[in-house]
Design an enzyme around this catalytic site. Structure first.
Site, mmCIF file in Angstrom:
data_model
loop_
_atom_site.group_PDB
_atom_site.id
_atom_site.type_symbol
_atom_site.label_atom_id
_atom_site.label_comp_id
_atom_site.label_asym_id
_atom_site.label_seq_id
_atom_site.Cartn_x
_atom_site.Cartn_y
_atom_site.Cartn_z
ATOM 1 C CG HIS A 1 13.662 -13.051 -61.348
ATOM 2 N ND1 HIS A 1 13.712 -11.756 -60.897
ATOM 3 C CD2 HIS A 1 14.538 -13.111 -62.389
ATOM 4 C CE1 HIS A 1 14.573 -11.061 -61.621
ATOM 5 N NE2 HIS A 1 15.103 -11.863 -62.537
ATOM 6 C CD GLU A 2 16.051 -16.273 -63.803
ATOM 7 O OE1 GLU A 2 15.998 -15.911 -64.994
ATOM 8 O OE2 GLU A 2 16.722 -15.656 -62.952
ATOM 9 C CG HIS B 1 13.899 -12.769 -67.174
ATOM 10 N ND1 HIS B 1 13.904 -11.445 -67.517
ATOM 11 C CD2 HIS B 1 14.674 -12.873 -66.067
ATOM 12 C CE1 HIS B 1 14.653 -10.765 -66.647
ATOM 13 N NE2 HIS B 1 15.122 -11.609 -65.753
ATOM 14 C CG HIS C 1 9.820 -9.895 -71.785
ATOM 15 N ND1 HIS C 1 10.837 -9.093 -71.347
ATOM 16 C CD2 HIS C 1 9.058 -9.109 -72.596
ATOM 17 C CE1 HIS C 1 10.690 -7.871 -71.848
ATOM 18 N NE2 HIS C 1 9.621 -7.862 -72.616
HETATM 19 ZN ZN LIG Z 1 16.334 -11.243 -64.043
#
Ligand SMILES: [Zn+2]
Length: 690
Positions: A467-468, A471, A474
């Site tokens: 998940h991290e 990010h 991104h």
């Molecule tokens: Zn998040």
């Protein structure tokens, strides 16, 4: 004396930054930021993009970087001195940012530029930056009269004061509760590790027996496993009535906060606080967010009722036909027993297959296969702790895109949870002195190595790292000209798409086969275990979803409808709204909102935005179907996701980015499929959250 905070390059000298550097640096940078804005205001030449928005995009950059670096250090290497100084400078910094849209001359210059033919000809990122800046200035009060501006500033100050008291009350009232159990026999059912922790905790507090608190690692095992219903009842009721009485009572603050938020919204020309907050999010307004939440709730209703019935029947099979209705403090307990009976699956069995090193290699390999990027260790960047690692990311042509840090283990001086942060946002058209290379980090608190064992992660921890890292990608893959649009600077209900989509790779057999390897034998996860994991995935999913939707519904009701004159006591109001979403009757003291920090412990936070969790899940589940269809490691699909979403930050409307990738608007169906709820859902029609 040289202040290193005033001279931060790409290689941030973390080891030489001291708390005493913070205040003088922030003072200088606030003055510098003000001067940069005065330069825009004082410009006598005709307004152009460069002498208005271009300068505004960079005016506060140095201040932002320093505040990010200091905030980051406060999160990972805090000390009383650092926390003090950080809390001391923050109000000034927020007041400075809040004052920018209220400066009449600056607002005039921006409007003057907006009225030029050159502005009308802007396209793409610049056009969006102009449009969004004007909207943002208006939403923050640029068009108000001087007395209205004063009132707005007073509201902001009061909101920031009330919300920080709200948060402190939650912490204080949680900390004030303890349950001491003297006879070990009453703890039957509780796993040995939880029992041991409770014994240690009692000892540390100079007490005999076992000590339980409202903190998750203490409370959750007790509610899940302890056979003694009376103990579960006490802890549950204490948790649900936190911050409701005495000096730490939050209900009066809630009423006041909602009232101020409403006044703020009306002052700015919006019908509700939800409409104000959602104006620049994908949902656009409160009504759209609500219809999204209602639609999902409708689809959940039948399976939710079925799960509720089945749990009750399960209890009757265990305890006989006269077993009572389930109380709130029984639900987790019987659900765990039902889960064991149904699936014979203990997620701890997966841990040996997830040594941290293998998982990190899996992250980098996933990024290589999907996006063609290469990650290599960087040994020259200075780090803030010996556990920290630094890396460089290169594209296929060998261009340096980004560098980043990882910091994965818990420490006394580090906060809980996991997060990603951008230290330097590179831009694709860097001006003098600016960087095109990004600098970011991901932090987590995963299971550390134990004597004789490497760090072995739970499956949930693996999902967290993916998940991290999503990010982080991104940011790292961002190619945007406007600094304010780089990476994760996107709408709140869009920002979790790149992160949540990565979690899907932790469930795909093909993906797990590439990185999940037993730390001793090197074997892959056995098929049988994978099958059990897959089957248990959707256990009581409708109940879990309903819970989230209940929070979102309460949030929207409070920020769209609630009116104390008409609805009376805010706790009773919220209780009535929440009731249909929970699997057992709410007690009369149920006051969950009194400790609902997401909504009330900062000026905005998740207020009117709690629905975003589910919204983002709709996006990620739906977008992932393209990978499922065309191959989870399909490089073309990866490239399309990179070009449409990851590279573009906020340079275009998020719905447009989504459509660029999927060729259509999102559908709720994929989320319902993934949750195992599509067979039994009420409505069959496809609906979009936009
Ligand atoms: Zn998040």
């Amino acid at each position: 004396m040289l202040n290193p905070l005033l001279n931060l390059g790409f290689n941030i000298p973390f080891e030489s930054l001291r708390p005493e550097h913070v205040e003088p640096a922030v003072k200088v940078l606030l003055e510098q930021g003000t001067r940069n804005i005065e330069v825009i205001e004082a410009e006598t030449a005709a307004p152009t993009y460069d002498n208005t928005l271009g300068r505004l995009d960079r005016a506060t950059e140095a201040l932002e970087v320093v505040m990010t670096v200091v905030g980051h250090l406060e999160s990972v290497m805090t000390s009383p001195e650092l926390r003090d100084v950080y809390n001391r400078v923050r109000p000034d910094v927020s007041a400075f940012y809040a004052s920018i849209p209220l400066r009449p001359r600056l607002w005039e210059r921006l409007k003057a530029f907006a009225a030029t033919p050159a502005a009308a000809e802007l396209r793409g990122a610049r056009e969006r930056f102009l449009h969004k800046t004007l909207e943002q200035f208006r939403r923050e009060g640029a068009d108000l009269s001087p007395p209205e501006k004063q009132r707005l500033e007073a509201i902001s100050r009061e909101l920031s004061e009330l919300t920080s008291r709200f948060g402190q009350n939650v912490v204080a009232s949680s900390a004030a509760f303890e349950l001491i159990v003297e006879e070990e026999a009453r703890l039957s059912g509780l796993p040995p590790a939880a029992r041991e922790r409770a014994r240690e905790d009692a000892k540390a507090h100079g007490k005999a027996g076992f000590r339980f608190t409202l903190q998750a690692p203490s409370m959750i095992p007790l509610l899940t496993y302890c056979d003694d219903a009376e103990l579960r009842r006490q802890v549950h009721l204490a948790s649900e009535s936190r911050a409701t009485t005495g000096e730490t009572a939050n209900p009066p603050l809630i009423t006041k906060i909602i009232e101020l938020r409403q006044e703020q919204a009306r002052l700015l020309g919006f019908a509700s606080f939800a409409d104000l907050v959602l104006a620049d999010r994908m949902a656009k307004n409160g009504a759209a967010a609500r219809s999204f939440v209602d639609d999902l709730s409708q689809r959940c209703r039948v399976p939710f009722e079925r799960e509720r019935r089945e749990l009750h029947e399960f209890r009757r099979r265990l305890e006989g036909p006269n077993a009572p209705e389930l109380e709130r403090w029984d639900v987790g307990y019987y659900a765990e027993k039902q889960r064991q009976a149904l699936y014979d699956f203990d997620s701890e069995q997966l841990r040996p297959y997830f040594p941290l090193e293998g998982v990190v290699a899996g992250l980098f390999e996933t990024a290589r296969r999907l996006y063609g990027v290469k990650v290599v260790p960087n040994t020259t960047l200075g780090c803030w702790h010996e556990d920290v690692r630094a890396y460089d990311m290169f594209d296929e042509a060998g261009v340096h895109l980004a560098s980043f840090y990882t910091d994965f283990f818990p420490r006394e001086s580090k906060r809980d949870g996991a997060w990603m942060n951008s230290l330097i946002s590179g831009t694709s058209a860097p001006s003098a002195g600016a960087s095109s290379v990004h600098l970011g980090l991901i932090c987590a608190n995963v299971t550390p190595a134990a004597p004789g064992l490497p760090s072995l992660l739970s499956h949930g921890e693996v999902e967290t790292l993916f998940h991290e890292f999503g990010h982080l990608l991104h940011l790292c893959l961002s190619r945007v000209e406007v600094r304010h649009q780089v990476g994760t600077n996107v709408a709140w209900d869009f920002v979790e798409l790149p992160s949540q989509i990565m979690e899907n790779w932790c469930w795909e057999k093909e993906a797990l086969a590439t990185f999940a390897r037993h730390h001793q034998t090197g074997a892959s996860i056995p098929d049988e275990l994978l099958a059990k994991m897959e089957r248990a995935r959707t256990y009581r999913e409708a109940t879990a979803m309903s819970r989230q939707l209940g929070f979102a519904t309460v949030d929207l009701a409070l920020h769209i409808d609630y009116d104390p004159e008409q609805h009376g006591d805010v706790l009773a109001y919220a209780r009535a709204v929440a009731a249909p979403f929970v699997p057992a009757k709410l007690s009369e003291n149920h006051a969950m909102i009194a400790s609902f920090s997401h909504l009330f412990s900062s000026s905005v936070g998740y207020a009117a935005g709690y629905y975003s969790y589910k919204w983002a899940e709709v996006l990620d589940a739906d977008a992932f179907t393209r990978f499922q269809r065309e191959g989870v490691y399909n490089r073309q699909v990866g490239e399309a996701f990179r070009r449409s979403v990851l590279e573009r930050g906020d340079s275009a409307d998020p719905m447009q980015l989504y459509k660029d990738f999927m060729g259509r608007e999102p559908s709720l169906d994929a989320l319902m499929d993934r949750a195992g709820l599509s067979r039994v859902s009420a409505g069959g029609a496809s609906a979009s959250p936009g």
